[in-house]
Design a protein around this motif. Structure first.
Motif, PDB file in Angstrom:
ATOM      1  N   PRO A 141       0.817  -1.228   0.000  1.00 51.14           N
ATOM      2  CA  PRO A 141       0.000   0.000   0.000  1.00 51.14           C
ATOM      3  C   PRO A 141       0.844   1.268   0.000  1.00 51.14           C
ATOM      4  N   GLU A 142       1.986   1.263   0.714  1.00 52.69           N
ATOM      5  CA  GLU A 142       2.784   2.483   0.771  1.00 52.69           C
ATOM      6  C   GLU A 142       3.477   2.790  -0.546  1.00 52.69           C
ATOM      7  N   MET A 143       3.381   1.866  -1.499  1.00 48.43           N
ATOM      8  CA  MET A 143       3.867   2.173  -2.843  1.00 48.43           C
ATOM      9  C   MET A 143       2.751   2.753  -3.713  1.00 48.43           C
ATOM     10  N   LEU A 144       1.536   2.195  -3.580  1.00 47.75           N
ATOM     11  CA  LEU A 144       0.428   2.610  -4.442  1.00 47.75           C
ATOM     12  C   LEU A 144      -0.315   3.845  -3.924  1.00 47.75           C
ATOM     13  N   ARG A 145      -0.550   3.935  -2.601  1.00 47.97           N
ATOM     14  CA  ARG A 145      -1.351   5.032  -2.067  1.00 47.97           C
ATOM     15  C   ARG A 145      -0.732   6.410  -2.333  1.00 47.97           C
ATOM     16  N   PRO A 146       0.582   6.595  -2.148  1.00 45.96           N
ATOM     17  CA  PRO A 146       1.138   7.920  -2.429  1.00 45.96           C
ATOM     18  C   PRO A 146       1.005   8.344  -3.886  1.00 45.96           C
ATOM     19  N   MET A 147       0.846   7.362  -4.794  1.00 42.68           N
ATOM     20  CA  MET A 147       0.651   7.705  -6.207  1.00 42.68           C
ATOM     21  C   MET A 147      -0.724   8.282  -6.448  1.00 42.68           C
ATOM     22  N   GLY A 148      -1.669   7.973  -5.530  1.00 43.38           N
ATOM     23  CA  GLY A 148      -3.016   8.501  -5.677  1.00 43.38           C
ATOM     24  C   GLY A 148      -4.076   7.458  -5.987  1.00 43.38           C
ATOM     25  N   PHE A 149      -3.742   6.178  -5.893  1.00 40.72           N
ATOM     26  CA  PHE A 149      -4.728   5.135  -6.171  1.00 40.72           C
ATOM     27  C   PHE A 149      -5.705   4.987  -5.004  1.00 40.72           C
ATOM     28  N   PRO A 150      -6.978   4.644  -5.287  1.00 41.87           N
ATOM     29  CA  PRO A 150      -7.947   4.400  -4.218  1.00 41.87           C
ATOM     30  C   PRO A 150      -7.534   3.206  -3.360  1.00 41.87           C
ATOM     31  N   GLU A 151      -8.086   3.117  -2.162  1.00 43.52           N
ATOM     32  CA  GLU A 151      -7.690   2.082  -1.216  1.00 43.52           C
ATOM     33  C   GLU A 151      -8.012   0.673  -1.695  1.00 43.52           C
ATOM     34  N   ASP A 152      -9.056   0.502  -2.506  1.00 45.55           N
ATOM     35  CA  ASP A 152      -9.433  -0.845  -2.927  1.00 45.55           C
ATOM     36  C   ASP A 152      -8.716  -1.298  -4.202  1.00 45.55           C
ATOM     37  N   VAL A 153      -7.770  -0.512  -4.687  1.00 47.30           N
ATOM     38  CA  VAL A 153      -7.009  -0.869  -5.893  1.00 47.30           C
ATOM     39  C   VAL A 153      -5.741  -1.604  -5.489  1.00 47.30           C
ATOM     40  N   THR A 154      -5.498  -2.731  -6.155  1.00 46.84           N
ATOM     41  CA  THR A 154      -4.325  -3.557  -5.883  1.00 46.84           C
ATOM     42  C   THR A 154      -3.606  -3.840  -7.187  1.00 46.84           C
ATOM     43  N   ALA A 155      -2.296  -4.006  -7.095  1.00 51.18           N
ATOM     44  CA  ALA A 155      -1.497  -4.360  -8.266  1.00 51.18           C
ATOM     45  C   ALA A 155      -0.686  -5.614  -7.969  1.00 51.18           C
ATOM     46  N   ILE A 156      -0.799  -6.614  -8.837  1.00 46.75           N
ATOM     47  CA  ILE A 156       0.040  -7.803  -8.751  1.00 46.75           C
ATOM     48  C   ILE A 156       1.101  -7.699  -9.836  1.00 46.75           C
ATOM     49  N   ALA A 157       2.299  -8.183  -9.546  1.00 45.52           N
ATOM     50  CA  ALA A 157       3.401  -7.991 -10.488  1.00 45.52           C
ATOM     51  C   ALA A 157       4.378  -9.148 -10.391  1.00 45.52           C
ATOM     52  N   TRP A 158       5.144  -9.330 -11.454  1.00 45.79           N
ATOM     53  CA  TRP A 158       6.147 -10.389 -11.480  1.00 45.79           C
ATOM     54  C   TRP A 158       7.306  -9.985 -12.383  1.00 45.79           C
ATOM     55  N   GLY A 159       8.458 -10.571 -12.106  1.00 42.08           N
ATOM     56  CA  GLY A 159       9.630 -10.431 -12.961  1.00 42.08           C
ATOM     57  C   GLY A 159      10.185 -11.810 -13.223  1.00 42.08           C
ATOM     58  N   LEU A 160      10.130 -12.241 -14.473  1.00 43.82           N
ATOM     59  CA  LEU A 160      10.546 -13.593 -14.842  1.00 43.82           C
ATOM     60  C   LEU A 160      11.801 -13.546 -15.701  1.00 43.82           C
ATOM     61  N   SER A 161      12.601 -14.578 -15.599  1.00 50.01           N
ATOM     62  CA  SER A 161      13.728 -14.728 -16.509  1.00 50.01           C
ATOM     63  C   SER A 161      13.216 -15.126 -17.879  1.00 50.01           C
ATOM     64  N   LEU A 162      13.817 -14.606 -18.936  1.00 52.61           N
ATOM     65  CA  LEU A 162      13.513 -15.081 -20.284  1.00 52.61           C
ATOM     66  C   LEU A 162      14.333 -16.322 -20.604  1.00 52.61           C
ATOM     67  N   GLU A 163      15.606 -16.316 -20.206  1.00 56.82           N
ATOM     68  CA  GLU A 163      16.518 -17.368 -20.631  1.00 56.82           C
ATOM     69  C   GLU A 163      16.261 -18.711 -19.940  1.00 56.82           C
ATOM     70  N   ARG A 164      15.938 -18.704 -18.660  1.00 53.15           N
ATOM     71  CA  ARG A 164      15.751 -19.992 -17.973  1.00 53.15           C
ATOM     72  C   ARG A 164      14.542 -20.773 -18.491  1.00 53.15           C
ATOM     73  N   PRO A 165      13.369 -20.148 -18.674  1.00 52.10           N
ATOM     74  CA  PRO A 165      12.277 -20.901 -19.297  1.00 52.10           C
ATOM     75  C   PRO A 165      12.626 -21.389 -20.701  1.00 52.10           C
ATOM     76  N   ALA A 166      13.344 -20.569 -21.483  1.00 48.15           N
ATOM     77  CA  ALA A 166      13.751 -21.006 -22.828  1.00 48.15           C
ATOM     78  C   ALA A 166      14.679 -22.210 -22.740  1.00 48.15           C
ATOM     79  N   MET A 167      15.579 -22.195 -21.784  1.00 56.57           N
ATOM     80  CA  MET A 167      16.481 -23.316 -21.540  1.00 56.57           C
ATOM     81  C   MET A 167      15.702 -24.597 -21.233  1.00 56.57           C
ATOM     82  N   MET A 168      14.666 -24.463 -20.397  1.00 55.09           N
ATOM     83  CA  MET A 168      13.861 -25.622 -20.030  1.00 55.09           C
ATOM     84  C   MET A 168      13.010 -26.100 -21.197  1.00 55.09           C
ATOM     85  N   MET A 169      12.483 -25.164 -22.006  1.00 58.53           N
ATOM     86  CA  MET A 169      11.658 -25.526 -23.160  1.00 58.53           C
ATOM     87  C   MET A 169      12.433 -26.369 -24.164  1.00 58.53           C
ATOM     88  N   HIS A 170      13.724 -26.058 -24.334  1.00 62.11           N
ATOM     89  CA  HIS A 170      14.547 -26.775 -25.314  1.00 62.11           C
ATOM     90  C   HIS A 170      15.324 -27.938 -24.708  1.00 62.11           C
TER      91      HIS A 170
END
Length: 220
Positions: A141-170
């Motif tokens: 919340p202390e990341m989103l609220r100062p930006m001005g988002f309403p209290e009931d707004v939530t953000a889900i996020a992810w950071g994935l490797s590109l190379e490791r899934p490609a390695m597993m696929m092949h």
């Protein structure tokens, strides 16, 4: 906010230095891109959205079969009302199933800007072990609220490797096969970027082709 906290957080209890934040450093992740995008969305007026990016990042890593000092991060963010951890895990499970990685594990983790946070592991059959393929979480919340988002707004996020899934696929047991000169295993992917291959090296064309493939898996 950083030192003292707000919106239910006690903060990081460490001093904040603007001078330190302005120093140059090789980018270790692309979350800053998401932060700028969310801030712009808040200023324009909230509406639900999905945002994606793929870019190069750098780490002080000792290189081995599953580690590179330079790789590409697949960044994703979904912002809406009343979404949370279960939604994020479902999105990630569906994404990895679409690219052929069906054995996943989620491990609780700590990130300074998300809570709860989860590391994502995929099972590599050739190496016979679980390897990390990404990190994820629900923005605090202390990341989103100062930006001005309403209290009931939530953000889900992810950071994935590109190379490791490609390695597993092949079925590669060594991630460095992805950064060699041999294009034969990737010819079907490289065909997606035939125009750009005139301007980029084979490695850059490969990463661009995988970028198209992975983003298509998210948005389809």
């Amino acid at each position: 906010m950083h030192a003292e906290g707000d919106f239910g957080s006690i903060g990081y209890r460490s001093p904040f230095s603007e001078a330190v934040t302005r120093t140059n450093v090789l980018r270790t992740h692309t979350t800053a891109c998401t932060s700028r995008t969310l801030y712009r969305l808040a200023q324009e007026g909230f509406k639900p959205g999905k945002y994606f990016s793929i870019d190069r990042v750098f780490r002080n890593e000792e290189m081995d079969k599953t580690h590179l000092c330079e790789f590409h991060q697949i960044e994703g963010c979904v912002i809406d009302r009343e979404i949370g951890l279960a939604n994020m895990m479902h999105v990630l499970e569906e994404f990895f199933i679409k690219i052929g990685i069906k054995q996943l594990r989620f491990k609780p983790a700590y990130n300074p800007y998300t809570e709860p946070s989860m590391e994502i592991f995929g099972y590599h059959e050739g190496l016979e072990k679980w390897i990390e393929v990404g990190n994820s979480g629900v923005f605090r919340p202390e990341m989103l609220r100062p930006m001005g988002f309403p209290e009931d707004v939530t953000a889900i996020a992810w950071g994935l490797s590109l190379e490791r899934p490609a390695m597993m696929m092949h079925g590669f047991n060594n991630i460095h096969k992805l950064v060699g000169a041999n294009e034969a295993p990737f010819s079907s992917f490289l065909s997606f970027s035939s125009v750009t291959s005139r301007f980029f090296s084979s490695l850059q064309s490969l990463h661009l082709a995988y970028s198209y493939f992975f983003l298509a898996s998210f948005v389809s």
